[in-house]
Structures are given as structure tokens and as C-alpha cells.
Design an enzyme around this catalytic site. Structure first.
Site, PDB file in Angstrom:
ATOM      1  N   MET A  36       0.883  -1.127   0.196  1.00 27.83           N
ATOM      2  CA  MET A  36       0.012   0.177   0.055  1.00 27.83           C
ATOM      3  C   MET A  36       0.677   1.282   0.066  1.00 27.83           C
ATOM      4  SD  MET A  36      -3.334  -0.837   1.940  1.00 27.83           S
ATOM      5  CE  MET A  36      -3.183  -0.566   3.658  1.00 27.83           C
ATOM      6  N   HIS A  43       9.106  -3.671   3.420  1.00 25.42           N
ATOM      7  CA  HIS A  43       8.611  -3.852   1.901  1.00 25.42           C
ATOM      8  C   HIS A  43      10.071  -4.093   0.999  1.00 25.42           C
ATOM      9  CE1 HIS A  43       5.657  -1.047   3.572  1.00 25.42           C
ATOM     10  NE2 HIS A  43       4.882  -1.966   2.926  1.00 25.42           N
ATOM     11  N   ARG A 193       2.973   2.438   9.801  1.00 23.99           N
ATOM     12  CA  ARG A 193       2.851   3.465  10.978  1.00 23.99           C
ATOM     13  C   ARG A 193       3.856   3.954  11.945  1.00 23.99           C
ATOM     14  NH1 ARG A 193      -3.149   1.558  12.324  1.00 23.99           N
ATOM     15  NH2 ARG A 193      -3.677   0.481  10.163  1.00 23.99           N
TER      16      ARG A 193
HETATM   17  O1  PAF Z   1      -0.300  -5.813   3.596  1.00 21.50           O
HETATM   18  C1  PAF Z   1      -0.644  -4.756   3.124  1.00 21.50           C
HETATM   19  O2  PAF Z   1       0.008  -3.878   2.806  1.00 21.50           O
HETATM   20  C2  PAF Z   1      -2.152  -4.805   2.477  1.00 21.50           C
HETATM   21  O3  PAF Z   1      -3.193  -5.523   3.398  1.00 21.50           O
HETATM   22  C3  PAF Z   1      -2.275  -5.480   0.966  1.00 21.50           C
HETATM   23  C4  PAF Z   1      -1.715  -7.092   1.153  1.00 21.50           C
HETATM   24  C5  PAF Z   1      -1.108  -4.880  -0.023  1.00 21.50           C
HETATM   25  C6  PAF Z   1      -3.471  -5.459   0.625  1.00 21.50           C
HETATM   26  O4  PAF Z   1      -3.751  -3.989   0.256  1.00 21.50           O
END
Ligand code: PAF
Length: 296
Positions: A36, A43, A193
């Protein structure tokens, strides 16, 4: 950086064309990293894992409106597209899929994916509709990119179990690859967050990994009674009264159901508020989070 640079696409047709073009140059597996945005080291670790396994790496950046049950949370969610794209390129991602909501949810969209059982406890019990939104968008992203592999962080442990279930149940023909949680030097799990925590809150947030480690130590010392381990979690949180606990439980790692007697795969699962920021964390009892020098 990937040899041909990062390609940014914003609809499903362009995504599929970009994947096909990359596969012409580099045939083989396709890895999807759904995000997201507001990308951090956690990430980027997913992208690194995908890069190590797959010929073509796609990351999606989409703040999915259907998984937010509080509109204020959706409005406050950080959106940092330019920085995200620079980080994805530097991490070696080939294609960034950055759709507008209407590209995934066009007018008339009426289908939702509901995974029962797993979604009724923990986060699902406290955030009604959240996992329906997650399951729906992940199904859409998997159908859009048609990856051979999809990478998800273990930090969102319940989400990972829900996605494994839906991929198996819906015959999605994708390997779901779990990636271990990335933590800071004090054991705090990285999360978008965390950017909202000031220095005081960040120090208070260490109560989460500390509670997990208290249970992990007790387990290593021979404690197997779930009730006693949960009491230890509560006792650990009592040391940091600024943290408001939503839940602090031990549960079966796959079914997420309560257990009476723990084993090394039993999961500690936590959610707590630190100065208005809701954080989650988890780990297996048989693991040991490194709390750095502040931990002992
Ligand atoms: O973990 C996340 O960032 C979200 O829940 C995902 C898997 C991208 C789905 O919107």
C-alpha cells in the site's frame, strides 16, 4: 537496479503488456509484491526476496479503500508515490503497478472475497470487513498480474494465513512466499505506521517485542501452558502503562485457534495502541526476537 529500469503502469492491460514485454527479454517466473506504498525496509526486503527468486518482479502500490473500516484511517494513510517508485527502482523491481481505485473497482463492481473462520478472530473481530477488503484486493492483484509467486510479510501473520487459504481455495496457482518480519535495533517490527511515532512513543512501542520475548523466554525455560504464557504477556505490558493492549494471545500458527498446550510453532499475536497509533506484532514461541542492548 533492474537492467531496463522501472516501468510504471496504471491499469491491468498495461500491467499485462509490461509483464509480457519483460518476459520476452527474461523468460521465467513472475513475482508480485503487493503493497500500500509508504515503503520502508520491510517492503524492500520483500522485493529483494522476489528478485532472488523470480525473473520478473512486479510491485503494486495501492491504498486499498475496501480494507479500511475507519474512513479517517484511510484519509490519514501516508501516500508517498514518488519516493516509493524511487525505492522500488533502487531495489531492482521491474514493474510498478499503481492503479487508481477505478482501475481495480470499476463502476458496477459487485464481487467480494470472503474467507471464513480465519477472519473471524483477532484483527477480524476488531476490524469488521477488513479481511474481506484484503482478500478481495489480493485476489484482484493476483488475477491482474498472474504471478507465479507472491510475497507477503510475516508481520501481518493473520493476513498471510488468510491469503494462503484463499489462494489454495480459489485454485489461484500461485506460490505464496512468507518473508520474515524486519525489525529495528530494539526489536520493533517495521511498519508504515511507525512514521507516526515520536521518540517517546517509539520507545514505548518496544513493549510489544518485549512482551513477545518474555513469552519466548518462558517457553524456552519449559513453560507450555497457554494460559500462563498469556499471563506473562499481560505482566510484561503492565510495565508500560502508556500502551493500551487490544489483544495479547497465543494461538495455533495456522488455524489461529486458541491452544491449551503450546509448542514451538505456536504464535504469540499482539495488537496495541501507542499514543493513538495501532501496532501489531507476532512471532513463534520457538523463535527469539533480538531486542538489542535495550532488551535485557
Ligand atoms: O499488507 C498490505 O500492505 C495490504 O494489506 C495488502 C496485502 C497490500 C493488500 O492491500
Amino acid at each position: 537496479m533492474s537492467a531496463a529500469g522501472l516501468v510504471v503502469v496504471r491499469d491491468v492491460a498495461a500491467l499485462r503488456a509490461a509483464i509480457a514485454a519483460r518476459q520476452d527479454a527474461r523468460p521465467g517466473s513472475v513475482g508480485l509484491v503487493p503493497t500500500m506504498g509508504a515503503l520502508h525496509e520491510g517492503h524492500l526486503t520483500l522485493v529483494t526476496h522476489a528478485r532472488a527468486v523470480c525473473a520478473v518482479v512486479v510491485a503494486s502500490v495501492f491504498v486499498n479503500p475496501t480494507q479500511f473500516n475507519d474512513p479517517r484511517d484511510l484519509a490519514a494513510y501516508p501516500r508517498t508515490e514518488a519516493a516509493d517508485l524511487a525505492l522500488l527502482e533502487a531495489a531492482g523491481c521491474d514493474i510498478a503497478f499503481v492503479p487508481a481505485p477505478s482501475a481495480l473497482y470499476p463502476a458496477g463492481f459487485a464481487t467480494h472475497v470472503e474467507v471464513s473462520g480465519l477472519t473471524e478472530v483477532l484483527e477480524g473481530a476488531l476490524r469488521p470487513g477488513h479481511f474481506r477488503g484484503v482478500a478481495t484486493v489480493v485476489t484482484l492483484l493476483l488475477r491482474a498480474a498472474r504471478p507465479t509467486h507472491a510475497f507477503f510479510g510475516e508481520k501481518d501473520w493473520q493476513q498471510l494465513q488468510v491469503i494462503r487459504r484463499l489462494a489454495a481455495d480459489l485454485l489461484l496457482d500461485v506460490t505464496i512466499v512468507p518473508v520474515p518480519t524486519v525489525r529495528d535495533a530494539h526489536g520493533l517490527a517495521l511498519s508504515s505506521r511507525n512514521a507516526r511515532l515520536d521518540a517517546t512513543a517509539r520507545a514505548q512501542a518496544r513493549a510489544l517485542p518485549r512482551a513477545i520475548v518474555a513469552a519466548q523466554r518462558a517457553f524456552a525455560a519449559g513453560e507450555r501452558r497457554a494460559e500462563a504464557l498469556e499471563a506473562m504477556l499481560q505482566a510484561s505490558f503492565a510495565q508500560e502503562p502508556a500502551v493500551r493492549v487490544d489483544y495479547a494471545l497465543v494461538a495455533h500458527g495456522e488455524t489461529l485457534r486458541p491452544v491449551d498446550v503450546a509448542d514451538a510453532t505456536t504464535r504469540v499475536l499482539l495488537a496495541a495502541h501507542v499514543q493513538g497509533v495501532r501496532l501489531i506484532d507476532n512471532a513463534a514461541l520457538g523463535e527469539r526476537i533480538d531486542l538489542g542492548t535495550g532488551g535485557d
